[in-house]
Design a protein around this motif. Sequence first.
Motif, short mmCIF file in Angstrom:
data_model
loop_
_atom_site.label_atom_id
_atom_site.label_comp_id
_atom_site.label_asym_id
_atom_site.label_seq_id
_atom_site.Cartn_x
_atom_site.Cartn_y
_atom_site.Cartn_z
N GLN A 106 0.45 -1.18 0.24
CA GLN A 106 -0.31 -0.05 0.16
C GLN A 106 1.21 1.34 -0.07
O GLN A 106 0.17 2.72 -0.02
N GLY A 107 2.36 1.26 0.21
CA GLY A 107 2.70 1.80 0.11
C GLY A 107 3.89 2.79 1.21
O GLY A 107 3.91 3.45 1.10
N ALA A 108 3.36 1.92 2.23
CA ALA A 108 3.99 2.58 3.88
C ALA A 108 5.57 2.73 3.10
O ALA A 108 6.03 2.56 2.34
N ASP A 109 6.32 3.72 4.13
CA ASP A 109 6.94 4.16 3.38
C ASP A 109 7.97 3.49 4.81
O ASP A 109 9.65 3.15 4.31
N GLN B 41 9.87 -10.50 2.71
CA GLN B 41 9.49 -9.43 1.35
C GLN B 41 8.86 -8.64 1.74
O GLN B 41 8.24 -8.02 0.39
N VAL B 42 9.96 -7.35 2.48
CA VAL B 42 9.13 -6.56 2.60
C VAL B 42 10.59 -5.43 2.36
O VAL B 42 11.27 -5.38 3.02
N PHE B 43 10.59 -4.17 1.17
CA PHE B 43 11.90 -3.92 1.28
C PHE B 43 11.83 -2.50 1.24
O PHE B 43 11.82 -1.30 0.91
N ILE B 44 11.14 -2.48 2.21
CA ILE B 44 11.08 -0.93 3.29
C ILE B 44 11.53 -1.07 4.46
O ILE B 44 11.92 -2.36 4.90
N PRO B 45 11.98 0.21 5.08
CA PRO B 45 12.78 0.35 6.34
C PRO B 45 12.01 -0.71 8.12
O PRO B 45 10.80 -0.46 7.48
N LEU B 46 12.97 -1.24 8.14
CA LEU B 46 12.10 -1.55 9.13
C LEU B 46 12.70 -1.82 10.57
O LEU B 46 13.45 -2.24 10.72
N THR B 47 11.89 -1.14 11.17
CA THR B 47 11.81 -1.26 12.52
C THR B 47 11.79 -2.12 14.15
O THR B 47 10.25 -2.77 14.04
N VAL B 48 12.43 -3.04 14.63
CA VAL B 48 11.78 -3.35 16.13
C VAL B 48 12.17 -3.24 17.21
O VAL B 48 13.26 -2.95 16.90
N ALA C 232 -4.21 7.50 3.21
CA ALA C 232 -3.98 8.09 3.70
C ALA C 232 -2.91 9.04 3.74
O ALA C 232 -2.64 10.68 3.62
N LYS C 233 -2.10 8.21 2.54
CA LYS C 233 -0.45 9.19 2.39
C LYS C 233 -1.64 10.37 1.01
O LYS C 233 -0.47 11.21 0.98
N ARG D 41 5.86 10.05 -0.19
CA ARG D 41 5.77 9.02 -1.41
C ARG D 41 4.49 8.61 -2.13
O ARG D 41 3.86 7.79 -1.21
N LEU D 42 4.39 9.50 -3.56
CA LEU D 42 3.02 8.70 -3.93
C LEU D 42 3.23 7.69 -5.02
O LEU D 42 2.52 7.14 -4.95
N ASP D 43 4.87 7.20 -4.80
CA ASP D 43 4.41 6.82 -6.55
C ASP D 43 5.27 5.43 -5.62
O ASP D 43 5.64 5.22 -4.58
#
Lengths: 254, 214
Positions: A43-46, A73-80, A240-241, A252-254
């Motif tokens: 869905q475009g989460a940052d 599977q997720v190629f955006i930053p991940l915080t734990v 939301a974006k 970031r909408l793309d």
Amino acid sequence: MALAKRIIPCLDVDKGRVVKGVNFVGIRDAGDPVEIAKRYNDQGADEITFLDITASHEGRETTVHMVEAIAEQVFIPLTVGGGIRELEDIRRMLNAGADKVSINSAAVYNPDFVKAASDKFGAQCIVVAIDAKQVGDNHWEIFTHGGRKPTGINAVEWAVKMAQYGAGEILLTSMDRDGVKSGFDLGVTRAIADAVNIPVIASGGVGNLDHLVDGVKIGHADAVLAASIFHFGEYTVQQAKQHMAAAGIEMRLD
Amino acid sequence: MSSKLCAVIDYGMGNLHSAHGALQTVAPDTRVLVTSDPETILKADHVVLPGVGAIRDCMAEIRKQGIDQVVAEVRKTKPLLGICVGLQAMMDRSEENGGVDCLGLFPGQVRFFGNDLHENGEHLKVPHMGWNKVAQVAHPLWAGIADNSRFYFVHSYYVQAEKPEQVKGRGHYGVDFAAAMGEDNVFAVQFHPEKSHHAGLALLRNFLAWDGQA
């Protein structure tokens, strides 16, 4: 300025399930973390933040495997975050595929831990989480243990200190607002965002999309974090974006 | 068909899981190895030089493990991709940690954004963290990626190139900086393609399909 403000869906995970409570109690099941993380990624989460609220050792093992599965599977930053107390905890989470770790209580008990962590792994992966409650006019205090334990520490002063100790980012949660859906505590958000030179993520209280806009425009947050409005299908991250962009916020909408 | 080999250089600075995972995802038929072994790196078809953390520690490890010589050899022969501090390490010198000499593959300096960065009356936080636009300069690695697409950045120091023709992507955060550098078979980016969703994965796919001809 072209740098986009960020939307960060947050997954509170207990024993392998995403849950969501009100004011840190009254837990409700929201589904499988890997599926949910994938959905927000699509869905475009940052970024995605993943808070492990499990107390048990077995639960922690589950969490490490879950972080591995999400990172595949997720190629955006991940915080734990959740239960990060030692350098070894950080190493394990980074090796499992996390990009950043969020340190909360351990920072309060031992501020030098933040320094050591930042020296060892770099400020870019050290997020200091602050749980703040309003205790007077323009006065917020740090609480630990899911908001049950007061510390007597002034939240704004604490944020400044943590930035000096090498935090790369502040995750600020209003304990009064968490799960209440009445909007961020804009007072403390703005006070901290204006006091530090590192990015501040506003968290706690989002009930509608205007709250996200307010967090950036009035609270001066660099990123906004929300959970329940996304988990239970009220809004998609993309909606939301779009809403924030329509309010004139760089997204970031793309 | 024998499978291709991509070496992600491991010199002990941080987590290479993400870079490995993203490369393997975009090229399931390529063998992606995280390695510090010079022989494996020199045997690979494509080489990635990642980097996180402080430049002094990165350069110290690069020199200690002889990665500087391996990179110099790779630079002559095959496609090489630098990521984040991997790009900064390719410049002449960085002003981080009181000044550190780097590999000198590209002439130019690495500078601090500063604690007093402003634009249009707004105070800009450092590190520069988040999704920012990259203005592309024609290069095979941008194939299929829209100009001004956003990529994920996290850095407090930026590259100031000496030769404008080596800048292959331009970024802006209070100041203009080089978001991508390239010459011959070398391409290097300040952002994290492995964390930049579709655009980042497309760039990695392009890199693994690249023959090193600019």
